[in-house]
Each structure stands twice: as C-alpha cells, then as structure tokens.
Design an enzyme around this catalytic site. Structure first.
Site, PDB file in Angstrom:
ATOM      1  N   GLY A 150       0.872  -1.177   0.000  1.00  0.00           N
ATOM      2  CA  GLY A 150       0.000   0.000   0.000  1.00  0.00           C
ATOM      3  C   GLY A 150       0.906   1.224   0.000  1.00  0.00           C
ATOM      4  O   GLY A 150       1.890   1.288   0.764  1.00  0.00           O
ATOM      5  N   GLN A 205      -5.609  -8.990  -2.324  1.00  0.00           N
ATOM      6  CA  GLN A 205      -5.641  -7.978  -1.258  1.00  0.00           C
ATOM      7  C   GLN A 205      -7.077  -7.673  -0.826  1.00  0.00           C
ATOM      8  O   GLN A 205      -7.311  -7.297   0.317  1.00  0.00           O
ATOM      9  CB  GLN A 205      -4.967  -6.676  -1.729  1.00  0.00           C
ATOM     10  CG  GLN A 205      -3.455  -6.760  -1.873  1.00  0.00           C
ATOM     11  CD  GLN A 205      -3.040  -7.131  -3.276  1.00  0.00           C
ATOM     12  OE1 GLN A 205      -3.757  -7.841  -3.989  1.00  0.00           O
ATOM     13  NE2 GLN A 205      -1.879  -6.672  -3.704  1.00  0.00           N
ATOM     14  N   ASP A 213      -1.603   4.808  -6.343  1.00  0.00           N
ATOM     15  CA  ASP A 213      -0.165   4.651  -6.095  1.00  0.00           C
ATOM     16  C   ASP A 213       0.614   5.859  -6.592  1.00  0.00           C
ATOM     17  O   ASP A 213       1.648   6.211  -6.041  1.00  0.00           O
ATOM     18  CB  ASP A 213       0.344   3.360  -6.725  1.00  0.00           C
ATOM     19  CG  ASP A 213      -0.091   2.189  -5.872  1.00  0.00           C
ATOM     20  OD1 ASP A 213      -1.241   1.748  -6.023  1.00  0.00           O
ATOM     21  OD2 ASP A 213       0.692   1.773  -5.003  1.00  0.00           O
ATOM     22  N   LYS A 250      -4.136  -0.213  -8.335  1.00  0.00           N
ATOM     23  CA  LYS A 250      -4.157  -1.674  -8.512  1.00  0.00           C
ATOM     24  C   LYS A 250      -4.844  -2.075  -9.813  1.00  0.00           C
ATOM     25  O   LYS A 250      -5.883  -1.522 -10.167  1.00  0.00           O
ATOM     26  CB  LYS A 250      -4.864  -2.293  -7.308  1.00  0.00           C
ATOM     27  CG  LYS A 250      -4.981  -3.800  -7.322  1.00  0.00           C
ATOM     28  CD  LYS A 250      -3.641  -4.505  -7.525  1.00  0.00           C
ATOM     29  CE  LYS A 250      -2.609  -4.145  -6.480  1.00  0.00           C
ATOM     30  NZ  LYS A 250      -1.232  -4.570  -6.879  1.00  0.00           N
TER      31      LYS A 250
HETATM   32  O1  MRU Z   1       0.400  -3.937  -4.734  1.00  0.00           O
HETATM   33  P1  MRU Z   1      -0.214  -3.234  -3.560  1.00  0.00           P
HETATM   34  O2  MRU Z   1      -1.051  -4.136  -2.718  1.00  0.00           O
HETATM   35  O3  MRU Z   1       0.805  -2.466  -2.759  1.00  0.00           O
HETATM   36  O4  MRU Z   1      -1.189  -2.180  -4.228  1.00  0.00           O
HETATM   37  C1  MRU Z   1      -1.849  -1.263  -3.412  1.00  0.00           C
HETATM   38  C2  MRU Z   1      -2.823  -0.405  -4.131  1.00  0.00           C
HETATM   39  O5  MRU Z   1      -2.984  -0.478  -5.329  1.00  0.00           O
HETATM   40  C3  MRU Z   1      -3.543   0.605  -3.319  1.00  0.00           C
HETATM   41  O6  MRU Z   1      -4.777   0.912  -3.879  1.00  0.00           O
HETATM   42  C4  MRU Z   1      -2.715   1.900  -3.257  1.00  0.00           C
HETATM   43  O7  MRU Z   1      -1.404   1.640  -2.840  1.00  0.00           O
HETATM   44  C5  MRU Z   1      -3.320   2.905  -2.354  1.00  0.00           C
HETATM   45  S1  MRU Z   1      -3.251   2.331  -0.695  1.00  0.00           S
HETATM   46  C6  MRU Z   1      -3.936   3.371   0.385  1.00  0.00           C
END
Ligand code: MRU
Length: 373
Positions: free
Chosen positions: A74, A215, A256, A267
């Site tokens: 995240g 997730q 991200d 994601k």
């Molecule tokens: O691959 P991840 O699980 O780290 O991806 C996370 C996401 O895509 C979240 O939506 C993003 O980091 C925002 S988290 C508050």
C-alpha cells in the site's frame, strides 16, 4: 544494554498492548507500520487473514525484502516503511557513505510505481548529515502525517459522497486494500468507507477480491469484518457488471501515483471499474493523500508500472492454476485516465475532474482533522 530476546519481549508486549486496546474498543486502529524499540515493526500482510503476525525488521535487506514481497504494502505504508528503512541504513553504514547511498537506492527501488516510497526515502536520506535522531524524527513526521491525512480524507470523501448521492446509506464498491494496512492507520478509500459506516451512511461495501494476490479478499474483508461493517466480496470480473446493474452506486479507489494531469495509477482492475462506472453513470472517486500526487510526472503514460512476473498468475498460495510452462502477464497496476475520474479526494482538497477542474487549479486547503482522533 538490552539483548535481542529482551528486545523481542518488549516488541511483543507493545504489540499486545495495542491489540488489547483494540479489543477493548479503545482504538479501532490497525497500525501496520511503526518504529518500536529501535526497529521497524510491521504486520506481516502475507499471513493475513490466517494469522496476525508482527515482524521486527532491523536491517536494510529485511526492509527491502518485506517491501518486495508485500509483507508491507500500500503506497502510504511502504512510504513510511521506506522512511524508517533509511534510518536503519544510517545505523548499518555509520562510516560508509557509499554503502549508505547504495542501501538507500535499494529501498527506493524496491517497488517502482507508488511515488510515496521514493518521496519518503528522499526526505529522510537528505537528513543524513544531521544524524540518526534527525532522520528518525523525519520518518516519524512522515508516519504521523499519513495518519492525519487518512482522517481528513475520510471526512472529505464522505462529504463528497453525500453531495453526489444524497444523505442516505450507500452501496460503495472498492478494489484492492486501502485500509489501515495500506496507509498505516484507517486508510484512504477504505477510510472513506469507514467514515460513511460510522456516520450511518453505509448500506454495504462491495470489495473485489483483487487477483492475483487477493488484497481484497484477504485484507479488505479482514478489515471490514473488524470494523463490523456490512460487506460482500465479488470476483474482479463482476465489478463492471455490478455497477451496470446499479448494485454498486459509486467506486472508491486509492492511488499509487497521481500524475500532474490527474491520470491515476492504482491496482490493476481499477481501469475496468472506471469504464464500468462511466457506462453506469456512477461516480469513480480516487482517494489519496497529497503525498501520492507526483507533479513531476506529466501524465499516466510516464508512470512506471511494476510487472511482478508470471508466478503470481499461474499459481496462488501454493496451488498450481495453469500448466507449468504457461507464460503470463502480470502488471500490478493500471492507469485510469483523468477523463474517467469524477473526483480526486485528498487530505487537503477535493478536485472535481468531472467539472473540468485540474489539480493545478485547486489550491490546498487546511486538513480536516477529526474530533475522533
Ligand atoms: O500492490 P499493492 O497491494 O501495494 O497495491 C496497493 C494499491 O494499489 C492501493 O490501492 C494503493 O497503494 C493505495 S493504498 C492506500
């Protein structure tokens, strides 16, 4: 000087205290990343929902491995982990500047898409000449800032939803995990859903399972259950149809990296939900702290998308899902163009892209820190 087993005992005691206070309802917060007794302590997200395990990370290699394997994940959480990781690098390479610089680079590059990681690492690394305590102070500021941002995004997002859909219980669809696990405490998109729930405005949360690493089903379902919120889980492919059927009234996602023009990397699967939301006439809302906005990246086309290799696609949790030699694509993120985004909600502003507003048009406001904090 205390030894390693005494350290582990102190960490276990502090973690137990937090869990006890959670169970007593004193705090519902899950702090996924923290600095406790000279180490970075994280909830090992790979083990959820089966077990709640805390890991003490004391070396740069351990921090890099935890970020790469999504033990901590995240965007805001990896930013905070990276910030404390740089302090660990300073401890590990006290009189070795090239060693320190290389360690910092390894943390910075552990995952490429979330801008929070590089940004936090740079902020702490530039304090190196001020010493370890200054670096730790900087990392604590970043951690506390992300937590405060979550409370503020919750309020801003809830107010926007009421404006868009009315002051009534709503059915809100979300992807991946954007709760306290992903953002230290409380969360971004899931933080808005939590605020809606606390205000009696959540009819139901709908969470997509989020293949390949699940997730949504492993982490978001776990957080919603702890919250006591009504929710159902759906397979990723059902998201656009559920929107078209009117079963979900709005989509809330995290980010991200948000490019200067509003294009948003999140994601993989977010783009399909944005297309479905547009077809259904439902709002598609990106919720992220200001720290996820990258003004140096003009558009989504310039965002590096992490490819995590075929193994996660052809197998899951030890189960082979496709013939051994199957080749696979595995982009961890996709980019939703700004034109499909209704609004970007941050801790300091709401940018209505649907009304033609741009990030550069809307000035930063004050944080809306909640009285609940
Ligand atoms: O691959 P991840 O699980 O780290 O991806 C996370 C996401 O895509 C979240 O939506 C993003 O980091 C925002 S988290 C508050």
């Amino acid at each position: 000087m205390i030894n390693q087993s005494q350290r582990n005992l102190v960490t276990a005691a502090m973690v137990s205290l937090r869990e006890l206070s959670d169970n007593l309802g004193i705090s519902s917060a899950v702090r996924s990343v923290d600095w406790i007794d000279d180490a970075l302590v994280i909830i090992d997200q790979r083990k959820l929902p089966d077990e709640v395990t805390y890991l003490r990370l004391e070396t740069v290699d351990e921090v890099v491995a935890a970020i790469k394997t999504l033990a901590v994940r995240g965007a805001p959480s990896i930013g905070v982990a990276g910030a404390f990781g740089v302090a660990l690098a300073c401890k590990e390479f006290p009189n070795d500047r090239p060693g320190f610089v290389q360690a910092v680079e390894s943390i910075r590059g552990a995952r490429p898409t979330a801008v929070n990681l590089a940004r936090s690492v740079d902020l702490v690394a530039k304090r190196v000449d001020d010493g370890l305590d200054a670096m730790l102070d900087e990392a604590r500021i970043i951690r506390d800032d992300e937590i405060a941002a979550c409370w503020s995004m919750g309020i801003n997002g809830a107010e926007l939803l009421v404006e868009l859909l009315g002051n009534r219980p709503q059915r809100l669809l979300t992807i991946c995990n954007t709760g306290g696990l992903a953002a230290v405490e409380r969360g971004t998109a899931l933080g808005v859903i939590q605020t809606m729930f606390e205000r009696g405005l959540l009819e139901e949360a709908l969470a997509t399972e989020t293949r390949p690493l699940l997730q949504g089903s492993r982490l978001t379902a776990w957080e919603l259950e702890r919250m006591g919120a009504p929710f159902r889980l759906l397979v990723d492919a059902a998201g656009p149809f559920v929107l078209a059927q009117g079963e979900a009234e709005a989509v809330l996602t995290g980010a991200d990296r948000i490019a200067a023009n509003g294009d948003t990397a999140n994601k993989v699967g977010s783009f399909a939900l944005a297309l479905g939301a547009r077809f259904a006439g439902a709002p598609f809302i990106v919720v992220a702290p200001e720290s996820s906005i990258d003004e140096a990246t003009p558009s989504g086309a310039m965002i590096e998308i992490e490819d995590r290799g075929p193994a996660e696609v052809v197998s899951a949790r030890g189960l082979q899902l496709a013939p051994e030699a199957t080749r696979a694509l595995n982009p961890a993120f996709d980019v939703t163009p700004a034109e499909l985004i209704t609004a970007i909600v941050t801790d300091r502003r709401v940018v209505r892209l649907d009304r033609g507003e741009k990030l550069s048009d809307v000035p930063l406001g004050e944080r809306r820190i909640s009285a609940e904090q």
